[in-house]
Structure formats: structure tokens, C-alpha cells
Design a protein around this motif. Structure first.
Motif, PDB file in Angstrom:
ATOM      1  N   ALA A  77       0.836  -1.211   0.000  1.00 27.20           N
ATOM      2  CA  ALA A  77       0.000   0.000   0.000  1.00 27.20           C
ATOM      3  C   ALA A  77       0.865   1.252   0.000  1.00 27.20           C
ATOM      4  N   ARG A  78       1.938   1.225   0.815  1.00 32.07           N
ATOM      5  CA  ARG A  78       2.816   2.407   0.873  1.00 32.07           C
ATOM      6  C   ARG A  78       3.550   2.609  -0.444  1.00 32.07           C
ATOM      7  N   ALA A  79       3.999   1.525  -1.031  1.00 31.73           N
ATOM      8  CA  ALA A  79       4.713   1.632  -2.312  1.00 31.73           C
ATOM      9  C   ALA A  79       3.771   2.147  -3.395  1.00 31.73           C
ATOM     10  N   ALA A  80       2.556   1.655  -3.396  1.00 36.98           N
ATOM     11  CA  ALA A  80       1.573   2.093  -4.402  1.00 36.98           C
ATOM     12  C   ALA A  80       1.264   3.579  -4.240  1.00 36.98           C
ATOM     13  N   ALA A  81       1.140   4.022  -3.000  1.00 35.40           N
ATOM     14  CA  ALA A  81       0.865   5.439  -2.766  1.00 35.40           C
ATOM     15  C   ALA A  81       2.021   6.305  -3.271  1.00 35.40           C
ATOM     16  N   GLU A  82       3.236   5.871  -3.015  1.00 37.89           N
ATOM     17  CA  GLU A  82       4.422   6.626  -3.486  1.00 37.89           C
ATOM     18  C   GLU A  82       4.456   6.678  -5.014  1.00 37.89           C
ATOM     19  N   ARG A 132      -7.805  -0.265  -1.088  1.00 33.77           N
ATOM     20  CA  ARG A 132      -8.291   0.568   0.016  1.00 33.77           C
ATOM     21  C   ARG A 132      -7.131   1.104   0.880  1.00 33.77           C
ATOM     22  N   PRO A 133      -6.232   0.255   1.386  1.00 31.39           N
ATOM     23  CA  PRO A 133      -5.128   0.817   2.206  1.00 31.39           C
ATOM     24  C   PRO A 133      -4.196   1.724   1.405  1.00 31.39           C
ATOM     25  N   CYS A 134      -4.121   1.474   0.099  1.00 30.26           N
ATOM     26  CA  CYS A 134      -3.287   2.342  -0.748  1.00 30.26           C
ATOM     27  C   CYS A 134      -3.869   3.748  -0.774  1.00 30.26           C
ATOM     28  N   TYR A 135      -5.205   3.836  -0.916  1.00 29.89           N
ATOM     29  CA  TYR A 135      -5.850   5.160  -0.962  1.00 29.89           C
ATOM     30  C   TYR A 135      -5.672   5.877   0.374  1.00 29.89           C
ATOM     31  N   ALA A 138      -2.897  10.329   3.069  1.00 30.36           N
ATOM     32  CA  ALA A 138      -2.006  10.783   4.154  1.00 30.36           C
ATOM     33  C   ALA A 138      -0.702  11.346   3.574  1.00 30.36           C
ATOM     34  N   LEU A 139      -0.164  10.666   2.567  1.00 29.07           N
ATOM     35  CA  LEU A 139       1.104  11.102   1.952  1.00 29.07           C
ATOM     36  C   LEU A 139       0.939  12.461   1.276  1.00 29.07           C
ATOM     37  N   THR A 191       0.885  15.046   3.958  1.00 32.98           N
ATOM     38  CA  THR A 191       2.230  15.233   4.544  1.00 32.98           C
ATOM     39  C   THR A 191       3.137  16.025   3.608  1.00 32.98           C
ATOM     40  N   ARG A 192       3.012  15.737   2.304  1.00 30.77           N
ATOM     41  CA  ARG A 192       3.887  16.384   1.314  1.00 30.77           C
ATOM     42  C   ARG A 192       3.304  17.719   0.830  1.00 30.77           C
ATOM     43  N   GLY A 193       2.117  18.058   1.287  1.00 24.88           N
ATOM     44  CA  GLY A 193       1.491  19.304   0.817  1.00 24.88           C
ATOM     45  C   GLY A 193       1.253  19.272  -0.679  1.00 24.88           C
ATOM     46  N   ALA A 194       0.943  18.049  -1.196  1.00 21.39           N
ATOM     47  CA  ALA A 194       0.748  17.902  -2.650  1.00 21.39           C
ATOM     48  C   ALA A 194      -0.512  18.640  -3.089  1.00 21.39           C
ATOM     49  N   ARG A 195      -0.393  19.380  -4.179  1.00 21.69           N
ATOM     50  CA  ARG A 195      -1.557  20.101  -4.725  1.00 21.69           C
ATOM     51  C   ARG A 195      -2.092  19.306  -5.912  1.00 21.69           C
ATOM     52  N   LEU A 196      -3.243  18.657  -5.687  1.00 23.99           N
ATOM     53  CA  LEU A 196      -3.780  17.701  -6.679  1.00 23.99           C
ATOM     54  C   LEU A 196      -5.064  18.219  -7.325  1.00 23.99           C
TER      55      LEU A 196
END
Ligand code: 6PG
Length: 248
Positions: free
Chosen positions: A14-19, A46-49, A54-55, A58-63
Motif C-alpha cells: 500500500a505504501r509503495a503504491a501510494a508513493e 483501500r489501504p493504498c488510498y 495521508a502522503l 504530509t507532502r502538501g501535494a496540490r492535486l
């Protein structure tokens, strides 16, 4: 090019997919200011989403430039527990505060399945190619709702066996052995994507992953390749194909 990365367990997957998702989306937004992202249904994402929302925070990503689609949907309203859109809204789109205009709903349960497929296909035509497609894989080798042996009901009224060549971007699906309709994006649209990422966890997926990677024509997941195709699998789902596996 197809790459397989093996993660130790579903949480690492899940963490790798999110990255990966955040990286591909960020690259696309930097390049063209917009991104079309297709989300997978089922339980594996689901855990990836959850990790992705959260990522991004944390990164302040503007999506804000992302338009979010759903690779397939069950014939239930979005509030139903089986709704893929409902799950993605709860785990990702609501936490990201995505505006309604950036979410393309199948509106499953409204009108007829073929009407919904037609409307979705028209919207896809307006949006153009996807930039990132996230897909799961079933133990039978299906992906999205492209089930082996099922029938695709096309927006133009034709009914054809599910195949890599379905002449439509979206279709309504009937499985011979299973009641109820599904809605799905079709290979012609999914394979136009710059990046396709498959998620698979658990021993029941191992054989299907092996068939998909081997290009088995009877395995719908094998039909979907992007410019880049990445399989993210956990150790239980990794096929015995030796060679080109990256162990994270
Ligand atoms: C769906 C999905 C479907 C899913 C696979 C794997 O609507 O169920 O789109 O294609 O990706 O069936 O499902 P799991 O992740 O729950 O194993």
C-alpha cells in the motif's frame, strides 16, 4: 515496458503504491498541469488510498488538477457498501477535498447500465487519454470488470464477448454465472494510459499474476499494458517466474 516489484506484505504494498501514484501524478501535473487518473475498485486498493491521502497531506501535494475516474463499478448506488466509488470517496477523495467537478461518477443504479456506459464513454472522449490507471486483478485473471467469458453490452447497443478488442471505451458487463450488472472501462481506453499499475496481494492471486505477466490471452489482466506497466505484488502473490523481479 513491464516491471514487477515485490513488497514484503500488504502494508508495504500500500505504501509503495501510494508513493508510485503520487510520483506519477506529480510528474503529469508538472508536465501539463492536468492529470486523468483511473482508480481501481475492490479491497486491495483501500489501504493504498488511505496511504495516498495521508502522503499527499504530509507532502502538501496540490492535486487540484487531477480528474478522478473509476475503472469499474458495481450496479449499486454510491452509498452502497459495495460501491467502488463510495470506497474511493471515503478513503481518498473526501480526505483530499476533491471537488465534485473533478470526480467522474458512473452514477451506477441510475437509468440503465448501457445508458451509464454510454454517458461515461462520452465523458472519456472529452477528457482524452488517461495518465495513470490503477487496477486490481482477480484470482480468475479479471481486471476492472473484464471477466473471462462475460458479455459486454456496448453503448451502441451491440453485445459482444469480452475481449481485448471491445470497440468501446466503456461497457456494461453481464457475467453468465453471476447475477447483476457491472460497468467497466475497456481495453482500448485503459491501454492508452502512460502508466498502468496493477496491485495484487495474497496467494490466491499468484497464478493470475503469473498468467497476466506471461501474456495469457485468456487472462483479461494480460490485455492491459500501458506505455509503462508496473505490477506491485506482495510476497504471497509473487509468481514463480524467476528473472525480472525487483524485491523491495
Ligand atoms: C471490483 C474491481 C475488481 C478487483 C478485483 C480484485 O470492482 O471488484 O474492480 O477488478 O480489482 O476483483 O479485487 P480485490 O482487490 O478485492 O481482491
Amino acid at each position: 515496458m513491464t516491471t514487477t516489484r515485490v513488497l514484503a506484505n500488504p502494508a508495504d504494498l500500500a505504501r509503495a503504491a501510494a508513493e508510485v501514484m503520487l510520483a506519477r501524478i506529480g510528474e503529469t501535473l508538472a508536465r501539463r498541469g492536468q492529470a486523468v487518473v483511473v482508480l481501481a475498485g475492490g479491497s486491495t486498493p483501500r489501504p493504498c488510498y488511505r496511504e495516498l491521502s495521508a502522503l499527499a497531506a504530509t507532502r502538501g501535494a496540490r492535486l487540484g488538477g487531477v480528474t478522478w475516474l473509476f475503472g469499474d463499478e458495481r450496479w449499486v448506488p454510491v452509498g452502497h457498501p459495495d460501491s467502488n466509488e463510495g470506497m474511493a470517496r471515503r478513503e481518498l477523495l473526501s480526505p483530499l477535498a476533491v471537488i465534485e467537478g473533478r470526480i467522474v461518477s458512473w452514477e451506477a443504479g441510475c437509468g440503465t447500465p448501457v445508458d451509464r456506459a454510454r454517458a461515461y464513454a462520452e465523458r472519456l472522449g472529452e477528457l482524452g487519454k488517461p495518465d495513470l490507471v490503477l487496477l486490481g486483478i482477480g484470482a480468475d485473471g479479471h481486471t476492472a470488470s473484464l471477466f473471462p467469458g462475460s458479455t459486454a453490452h456496448l453503448p451502441d447497443g451491440r453485445q459482444l464477448p469480452v475481449s481485448p478488442e471491445i470497440p468501446a471505451r466503456a461497457a456494461a458487463i453481464v457475467r453468465g454465472d453471476h447475477p447483476g450488472w457491472r460497468l467497466t472501462l475497456c481495453p482500448v481506453y485503459l491501454t492508452a494510459s502512460r502508466s498502468v499499475v496493477f496491485l495484487a496481494a495474497g496467494e490466491p492471486k499468484r497464478a493470475a499474476v503469473a498468467r497476466a505477466l506471461a501474456g495469457d490471452p485468456q487472462t483479461p489482466a494480460a490485455w492491459i499494458r500501458g506505455e509503462e506497466t508496473l505490477y506491485l505484488v506482495d510476497r504471497d502473490a509473487v509468481p514463480d517466474i524467476g528473472g525480472s523481479l525487483q524485491y523491495a
